[in-house]
Scaffold this motif. Structure first.
Motif, PDB file in Angstrom:
ATOM      1  N   ILE A   8       2.524   1.704  -3.442  1.00 54.97           N
ATOM      2  CA  ILE A   8       1.556   2.175  -4.437  1.00 54.97           C
ATOM      3  C   ILE A   8       1.241   3.645  -4.220  1.00 54.97           C
ATOM      4  O   ILE A   8       1.172   4.433  -5.168  1.00 54.97           O
ATOM      5  N   ARG A   9       1.053   4.045  -2.977  1.00 48.94           N
ATOM      6  CA  ARG A   9       0.753   5.445  -2.681  1.00 48.94           C
ATOM      7  C   ARG A   9       1.931   6.349  -3.071  1.00 48.94           C
ATOM      8  O   ARG A   9       1.724   7.449  -3.560  1.00 48.94           O
ATOM      9  N   LEU A  10       3.161   5.891  -2.848  1.00 46.63           N
ATOM     10  CA  LEU A  10       4.313   6.691  -3.210  1.00 46.63           C
ATOM     11  C   LEU A  10       4.413   6.879  -4.719  1.00 46.63           C
ATOM     12  O   LEU A  10       4.729   7.958  -5.201  1.00 46.63           O
ATOM     13  N   ASN A  22       1.888   6.781  -6.840  1.00 52.93           N
ATOM     14  CA  ASN A  22       0.780   7.635  -7.250  1.00 52.93           C
ATOM     15  C   ASN A  22       1.002   9.084  -6.807  1.00 52.93           C
ATOM     16  O   ASN A  22       0.499  10.000  -7.438  1.00 52.93           O
ATOM     17  N   PHE A  23       1.728   9.295  -5.734  1.00 50.54           N
ATOM     18  CA  PHE A  23       1.994  10.641  -5.226  1.00 50.54           C
ATOM     19  C   PHE A  23       2.872  11.429  -6.183  1.00 50.54           C
ATOM     20  O   PHE A  23       2.721  12.632  -6.345  1.00 50.54           O
ATOM     21  N   ARG A  24       3.788  10.765  -6.857  1.00 47.08           N
ATOM     22  CA  ARG A  24       4.717  11.431  -7.752  1.00 47.08           C
ATOM     23  C   ARG A  24       4.063  11.918  -9.033  1.00 47.08           C
ATOM     24  O   ARG A  24       4.594  12.730  -9.746  1.00 47.08           O
ATOM     25  N   ARG A  25       2.912  11.363  -9.371  1.00 47.74           N
ATOM     26  CA  ARG A  25       2.237  11.715 -10.631  1.00 47.74           C
ATOM     27  C   ARG A  25       1.525  13.006 -10.506  1.00 47.74           C
ATOM     28  O   ARG A  25       1.023  13.602  -9.798  1.00 47.74           O
ATOM     29  N   PHE A  67       0.829  -1.204   0.000  1.00 50.15           N
ATOM     30  CA  PHE A  67       0.000   0.000   0.000  1.00 50.15           C
ATOM     31  C   PHE A  67       0.862   1.253   0.000  1.00 50.15           C
ATOM     32  O   PHE A  67       0.617   2.188  -0.765  1.00 50.15           O
ATOM     33  N   ILE A  68       1.902   1.266   0.821  1.00 53.75           N
ATOM     34  CA  ILE A  68       2.783   2.438   0.892  1.00 53.75           C
ATOM     35  C   ILE A  68       3.503   2.651  -0.430  1.00 53.75           C
ATOM     36  O   ILE A  68       3.603   3.779  -0.921  1.00 53.75           O
TER      37      ILE A  68
END
Length: 88
Positions: free
Chosen positions: A81-83, A85-88, A78-79
């Protein structure tokens, strides 16, 4: 009516059916590789409930073990994937 169906399914009926077929094929292949069957899940739940009934609520300790075991895999994924997605 069609818009309501598409809204419920999240996509058109045809695309949703194709996605479900592909995912079903993949899940069926993985289950075959590991020797799992859908009834194994049903029997597992049944046995868990029986165990709670016969042994009392001490069997609930297994739920905590399952929770920790699953969390060791799920939380890092989860972490990550979130990282991404955060960069986009």
């Amino acid at each position: 009516m069609s818009d309501q169906v598409n809204k419920f399914l999240g996509d058109s009926l045809g695309r949703t059916l194709v996605k479900l077929l592909v995912v079903s094929l993949i899940v069926g292949f993985v289950m075959t590789v590991f020797g799992w069957a859908p009834l194994d899940l049903v029997y597992g739940v049944r046995d868990f409930i029986r165990e709670i009934w016969y042994r009392g609520f001490a069997a609930l300790g297994r739920v905590g073990d399952y929770l920790l075991l699953g969390a060791t895999v799920v939380i890092p994924i989860f972490i990550i994937i979130r990282l991404f997605n955060f960069r986009r």
